[in-house]
Enzyme design. Structure first.
Site, PDB file in Angstrom:
ATOM      1  N   ASP A 117      32.159  38.217  37.311  1.00 11.91           N
ATOM      2  CA  ASP A 117      32.028  37.498  38.576  1.00 11.91           C
ATOM      3  C   ASP A 117      30.876  38.082  39.370  1.00 11.91           C
ATOM      4  O   ASP A 117      30.675  39.297  39.384  1.00 11.91           O
ATOM      5  CB  ASP A 117      33.331  37.643  39.366  1.00 11.91           C
ATOM      6  CG  ASP A 117      33.454  36.577  40.422  1.00 11.91           C
ATOM      7  OD1 ASP A 117      32.701  36.651  41.404  1.00 11.91           O
ATOM      8  OD2 ASP A 117      34.281  35.681  40.249  1.00 11.91           O
ATOM      9  N   VAL A 327      35.768  45.453  50.100  1.00 11.19           N
ATOM     10  CA  VAL A 327      36.678  44.773  49.167  1.00 11.19           C
ATOM     11  C   VAL A 327      36.035  44.527  47.795  1.00 11.19           C
ATOM     12  O   VAL A 327      36.612  44.885  46.771  1.00 11.19           O
ATOM     13  CB  VAL A 327      37.211  43.459  49.785  1.00 11.19           C
ATOM     14  CG1 VAL A 327      38.194  42.779  48.837  1.00 11.19           C
ATOM     15  CG2 VAL A 327      37.895  43.737  51.123  1.00 11.19           C
TER      16      VAL A 327
HETATM   17  C1  UD1 Z   1      41.281  36.435  46.629  1.00  7.71           C
HETATM   18  C2  UD1 Z   1      40.448  35.231  47.029  1.00  7.71           C
HETATM   19  C3  UD1 Z   1      39.018  35.642  47.327  1.00  7.71           C
HETATM   20  C4  UD1 Z   1      39.003  36.748  48.358  1.00  7.71           C
HETATM   21  C5  UD1 Z   1      39.908  37.902  47.933  1.00  7.71           C
HETATM   22  C6  UD1 Z   1      40.037  39.001  48.982  1.00  7.71           C
HETATM   23  C7  UD1 Z   1      41.448  33.410  45.784  1.00  7.71           C
HETATM   24  C8  UD1 Z   1      41.266  32.383  44.722  1.00  7.71           C
HETATM   25  N1  UD1 Z   1      40.440  34.280  45.922  1.00  7.71           N
HETATM   26  O1  UD1 Z   1      40.734  36.948  45.413  1.00  7.71           O
HETATM   27  O2  UD1 Z   1      38.320  34.487  47.821  1.00  7.71           O
HETATM   28  O3  UD1 Z   1      37.671  37.229  48.477  1.00  7.71           O
HETATM   29  O4  UD1 Z   1      41.226  37.412  47.660  1.00  7.71           O
HETATM   30  O5  UD1 Z   1      40.454  38.461  50.186  1.00  7.71           O
HETATM   31  O6  UD1 Z   1      42.432  33.433  46.506  1.00  7.71           O
HETATM   32  N2  UD1 Z   1      41.795  44.608  42.373  1.00  7.71           N
HETATM   33  C9  UD1 Z   1      42.060  45.583  41.432  1.00  7.71           C
HETATM   34  N3  UD1 Z   1      43.059  45.366  40.525  1.00  7.71           N
HETATM   35  C10 UD1 Z   1      43.828  44.243  40.532  1.00  7.71           C
HETATM   36  C11 UD1 Z   1      43.546  43.252  41.495  1.00  7.71           C
HETATM   37  C12 UD1 Z   1      42.536  43.449  42.396  1.00  7.71           C
HETATM   38  O7  UD1 Z   1      41.395  46.617  41.416  1.00  7.71           O
HETATM   39  O8  UD1 Z   1      44.727  44.123  39.693  1.00  7.71           O
HETATM   40  C13 UD1 Z   1      40.723  44.826  43.361  1.00  7.71           C
HETATM   41  C14 UD1 Z   1      39.555  43.842  43.205  1.00  7.71           C
HETATM   42  O9  UD1 Z   1      38.629  44.283  42.259  1.00  7.71           O
HETATM   43  C15 UD1 Z   1      38.991  43.821  44.602  1.00  7.71           C
HETATM   44  C16 UD1 Z   1      40.221  44.017  45.489  1.00  7.71           C
HETATM   45  O10 UD1 Z   1      41.229  44.554  44.650  1.00  7.71           O
HETATM   46  O11 UD1 Z   1      38.122  44.919  44.796  1.00  7.71           O
HETATM   47  C17 UD1 Z   1      40.705  42.755  46.163  1.00  7.71           C
HETATM   48  O12 UD1 Z   1      40.995  41.778  45.198  1.00  7.71           O
HETATM   49  P1  UD1 Z   1      42.113  40.656  45.421  1.00  7.71           P
HETATM   50  O13 UD1 Z   1      42.689  40.773  46.796  1.00  7.71           O
HETATM   51  O14 UD1 Z   1      43.044  40.733  44.270  1.00  7.71           O
HETATM   52  O15 UD1 Z   1      41.248  39.338  45.359  1.00  7.71           O
HETATM   53  P2  UD1 Z   1      41.552  38.025  44.546  1.00  7.71           P
HETATM   54  O16 UD1 Z   1      42.993  37.690  44.604  1.00  7.71           O
HETATM   55  O17 UD1 Z   1      40.881  38.102  43.221  1.00  7.71           O
END
Ligand code: UD1
Length: 422
Positions: A117, A327
């Site tokens: 991404d 983030v």
């Molecule tokens: C969702 C939103 C996106 C938004 C983001 C944060 C959707 C479709 N997308 O993305 O637009 O920018 O929330 O508000 O709803 N992470 C980990 N491990 C995991 C999961 C996440 O390390 O298992 C990290 C990610 O790399 C990132 C952070 O946590 O740095 C936040 O990610 P997350 O809140 O999960 O974002 P999304 O759900 O992917």
């Protein structure tokens, strides 16, 4: 067909604009429909490409999906398939949110990983660890995340970070698990609350909705429902930034202003006058915006999805702004495109320093993701000459009728077909 947006800067936005349902809500709500056999109907859905793409993912699982403008009907069979089709999933990163519902419904799931991404790495470790706590085994095999479970049981789960996607997947698996699950350090974005409200309508038993401790008392079955998707706060806030940058006067309807309290407070600090109603707000910016600092954080912090708009505003503000991204690590990549437009911006790790200039100057620029694309268009609204924003398919994925809405507010913008000269 290759297209770009041609934006001629200088117009002051005025009028009113309607915001429809949130992209980041509707896709999860469509996935949640899998939790109950029968017809679930979603209203106020945005007419963006991601909705038919998600419909294809659900069809690959045996559902019948009908899209009638803003209304989406999803008919879920008694035994949905557990393996999502690679071609459908690969086009849509958010489709990973079918993982939780499939584990709950089928006790088995195979969901291809969507790949890299532009905004940075998006691992699934927290999603998988949560499912393991609920009793599932999960792995990544041949490019797909797999999960299977004999019985799912309630568990205490502490998230390392309030991940939106992990909270949603764990929540949707836990609603049909036996016993109580507590998700601590849960994300509390308004889109998660929207999902919780729909799950409650379906018969789920939840406590702590909207807080960082979400308790889920498992039930044996859920019923389909009809639900109205919440207004898109990111789109609403994008219009607010565009108004502040162009010293305009705009009423934004269809979004709960409390979902963007912090954003509106920042824009007030930048000099905007803002009045709020229940589902609308009006923003008036008389003078050049003052520079303000922004720090992205999980909700209720400043949304990372609005960071490109913060950079765009800072690029034309009076003074110097510091923008901190906490983030997504690669989300500053698009700043080089802002620099092409004359922005005086420099990034170092998590920080960007932007010295505002009275005016930017047009250039061809490339959108790397939905929000970066919108930020570039906003910058183009304040640039001398005609800015070409390419790769607009990204913008179309998040902003329904973007060009039409901006034109109606008085912007000089057009969608143009044809190859770039690059
Ligand atoms: C969702 C939103 C996106 C938004 C983001 C944060 C959707 C479709 N997308 O993305 O637009 O920018 O929330 O508000 O709803 N992470 C980990 N491990 C995991 C999961 C996440 O390390 O298992 C990290 C990610 O790399 C990132 C952070 O946590 O740095 C936040 O990610 P997350 O809140 O999960 O974002 P999304 O759900 O992917």
């Amino acid at each position: 067909m290759v297209e770009h947006f041609a934006v001629r800067g200088g117009a002051r936005l005025s009028g009113s604009v309607d915001v429809v349902g949130a992209k980041n809500s509707v896709l999860k709500l469509m996935a949640a429909a899998l939790l109950a056999e029968g017809r679930t109907t979603l209203e106020n859905c945005p007419e963006i490409l991601d909705v038919p793409l998600m419909a294809d993912v659900l069809r690959s699982l045996g559902c019948t999906v009908t899209i009638e403008g803003p209304t989406v009907h999803i008919d879920v069979p008694a035994d949905p398939g557990a393996e999502a089709d690679y071609r459908s999933v690969s086009k849509l990163r958010a489709s990973v949110c079918v993982l939780g519902p499939l584990v709950a419904r089928c006790r088995r799931a195979v969901v291809p990983l969507p790949g890299g991404d532009a905004i940075g790495s998006r691992p699934l470790d927290m999603h998988q660890n949560g499912l393991r706590k609920l009793g599932a085994t999960t792995d990544i095999v041949h490019g797909s995340v797999t999960a299977s479970a004999g019985d799912l049981h309630g568990a205490q789960i502490w998230l390392d970070f309030p991940s939106v996607g992990a909270t949603e997947n764990i929540l949707m698996a836990a609603v049909l698990a036996e016993g109580t699950t507590v998700i601590d350090n849960a994300a509390r974005e308004p889109e998660i609350v929207d999902l919780c409200v729909m799950l409650q309508q379906m018969g789920a038993k939840l406590e702590g909705v909207g807080s960082s401790t979400l308790s889920v008392h498992g039930v044996t079955g859920l019923q389909p429902t009809t639900h109205r998707v919440i207004g898109d706060r990111i789109v609403g806030a994008t219009w607010a930034f565009a108004t502040a940058m162009t010293r305009g006067e705009v009423t934004v309807r269809g979004v709960d202003p409390h979902h963007i309290d912090l954003v509106l407070d920042k824009l007030r600090s930048a000099g905007a006058e803002i009045t709020v109603g229940e589902h609308e707000f009006t923003i008036v910016q008389a003078e050049r915006p003052q520079a303000v600092d922004f720090v992205t954080l999980p909700y209720p912090g400043f949304a990372t999805d609005l960071q490109p708009m913060a950079i765009a505003l800072s690029a034309v503000a009076d003074g110097t702004s510091m923008i901190t991204e906490n983030v997504f690590e690669a989300r500053f990549r698009f700043v080089d495109e802002m620099v092409r437009l004359g922005a005086d911006a420099r990034t170092d790790g998590h920080h960007a320093v932007v010295r505002g200039r009275p005016e930017l100057s047009s250039a061809p620029v490339w959108a790397s993701d939905i929000r970066a694309g919108a930020g570039l268009v906003l910058a183009g609204l304040c640039a001398r000459g005609s800015t070409e924003v390419w790769d607009v398919a990204h913008i179309d994925r998040g902003y329904p009728r973007f060009v039409e809405n901006l034109s109606a507010l008085g912007a000089d913008i057009a969608r143009v077909a044809g190859e770039p000269e690059r």
